[in-house]
Scaffold this motif. Structure first.
Motif, PDB file in Angstrom:
ATOM      1  N   GLN A 138       0.837  -1.198   0.000  1.00  0.00           N
ATOM      2  CA  GLN A 138       0.000   0.000   0.000  1.00  0.00           C
ATOM      3  C   GLN A 138       0.875   1.252   0.000  1.00  0.00           C
ATOM      4  N   GLU A 139       0.422   2.265  -0.689  1.00  0.00           N
ATOM      5  CA  GLU A 139       1.190   3.510  -0.796  1.00  0.00           C
ATOM      6  C   GLU A 139       1.476   4.127   0.560  1.00  0.00           C
ATOM      7  N   SER A 140       0.597   3.898   1.509  1.00  0.00           N
ATOM      8  CA  SER A 140       0.743   4.536   2.817  1.00  0.00           C
ATOM      9  C   SER A 140       1.825   3.916   3.689  1.00  0.00           C
ATOM     10  N   GLY A 141       2.388   2.805   3.299  1.00  0.00           N
ATOM     11  CA  GLY A 141       3.440   2.279   4.152  1.00  0.00           C
ATOM     12  C   GLY A 141       3.705   0.809   4.078  1.00  0.00           C
ATOM     13  N   LEU A 142       3.589   0.141   5.227  1.00  0.00           N
ATOM     14  CA  LEU A 142       4.099  -1.212   5.360  1.00  0.00           C
ATOM     15  C   LEU A 142       3.059  -2.317   5.227  1.00  0.00           C
ATOM     16  N   GLN A 143       1.862  -2.021   4.823  1.00  0.00           N
ATOM     17  CA  GLN A 143       0.811  -3.037   4.723  1.00  0.00           C
ATOM     18  C   GLN A 143       0.723  -3.603   3.310  1.00  0.00           C
ATOM     19  N   TRP A 144       0.681  -4.935   3.243  1.00  0.00           N
ATOM     20  CA  TRP A 144       0.540  -5.630   1.964  1.00  0.00           C
ATOM     21  C   TRP A 144      -0.918  -6.027   1.769  1.00  0.00           C
ATOM     22  N   THR A 145      -1.413  -5.899   0.547  1.00  0.00           N
ATOM     23  CA  THR A 145      -2.754  -6.341   0.189  1.00  0.00           C
ATOM     24  C   THR A 145      -2.633  -7.498  -0.780  1.00  0.00           C
TER      25      THR A 145
ATOM     26  N   ALA B 238      -2.080  -4.263 -13.988  1.00  0.00           N
ATOM     27  CA  ALA B 238      -0.897  -3.765 -13.289  1.00  0.00           C
ATOM     28  C   ALA B 238      -0.982  -2.259 -13.094  1.00  0.00           C
ATOM     29  N   LYS B 239      -0.475  -1.816 -11.953  1.00  0.00           N
ATOM     30  CA  LYS B 239      -0.351  -0.394 -11.638  1.00  0.00           C
ATOM     31  C   LYS B 239       1.062  -0.174 -11.130  1.00  0.00           C
TER      32      LYS B 239
ATOM     33  N   THR C 279       5.001  -1.343  -5.681  1.00  0.00           N
ATOM     34  CA  THR C 279       5.839  -2.425  -5.182  1.00  0.00           C
ATOM     35  C   THR C 279       4.962  -3.641  -4.916  1.00  0.00           C
ATOM     36  N   TYR C 280       5.420  -4.783  -5.405  1.00  0.00           N
ATOM     37  CA  TYR C 280       4.681  -6.044  -5.322  1.00  0.00           C
ATOM     38  C   TYR C 280       5.593  -7.116  -4.738  1.00  0.00           C
ATOM     39  N   LYS C 281       4.964  -8.225  -4.297  1.00  0.00           N
ATOM     40  CA  LYS C 281       5.764  -9.394  -3.916  1.00  0.00           C
ATOM     41  C   LYS C 281       5.048 -10.659  -4.341  1.00  0.00           C
TER      42      LYS C 281
END
Length: 129
Positions: A43-50, A72-73, A76-78
């Motif tokens: 997420q753009e706001s920080g450390l949370q992954w969706t 795709a946007k 950062t992804y994992k």
């Protein structure tokens, strides 16, 4: 025969901007079938992954695209690969319980392919084509 750059050939709206992966078991030289893969976006706001989706590799070590064309946007992804369960299914112990590959998408129209090579005690990844 002259070299031709095939990257632009066959590029249609159905092939632009997708995200794919391929997992190979380097201990056997065979594709890693039945391995669970999850895709998440930071997420753009920080450390949370969706989490965006989950797939399983087929008999060729591949799965359906994790991001379809147009999905795709920039960001950062994992990719999270469940390697322990895969190795346990083969009767092996793995040093790595999972592998996470974090990467950045800067051009969402570009096709991304992220192969993973695994063994019980190592892994390698690279930006594929």
């Amino acid at each position: 025969m002259a070299y031709r750059d095939r990257r632009a050939e066959g590029m249609t709206e159905t092939t632009k901007g997708s995200l794919t992966t391929h997992v190979l078991n380097t201990a056997t030289g065979l594709p890693a079938a039945g391995l669970t893969i999850r895709l998440a976006r930071l997420q753009e706001s920080g450390l949370q992954w969706t989490e965006l989706g989950q797939r399983w590799t087929d008999g060729d070590g591949r799965c359906q695209p994790l991001l379809a064309p147009g999905q795709a946007k920039p960001g950062t992804y994992k990719l999270h690969f469940e390697t322990a369960a895969y190795w346990q299914g083969l009767g092996h112990v793995s040093f790595y319980p999972f592998v996470e590959v974090v990467f950045t998408i800067t051009d969402p129209a570009q096709k991304l392919h992220l192969p993973l090579l695994i063994s019980p005690y190592s892994y390698t990844t690279y930006r594929g084509s």
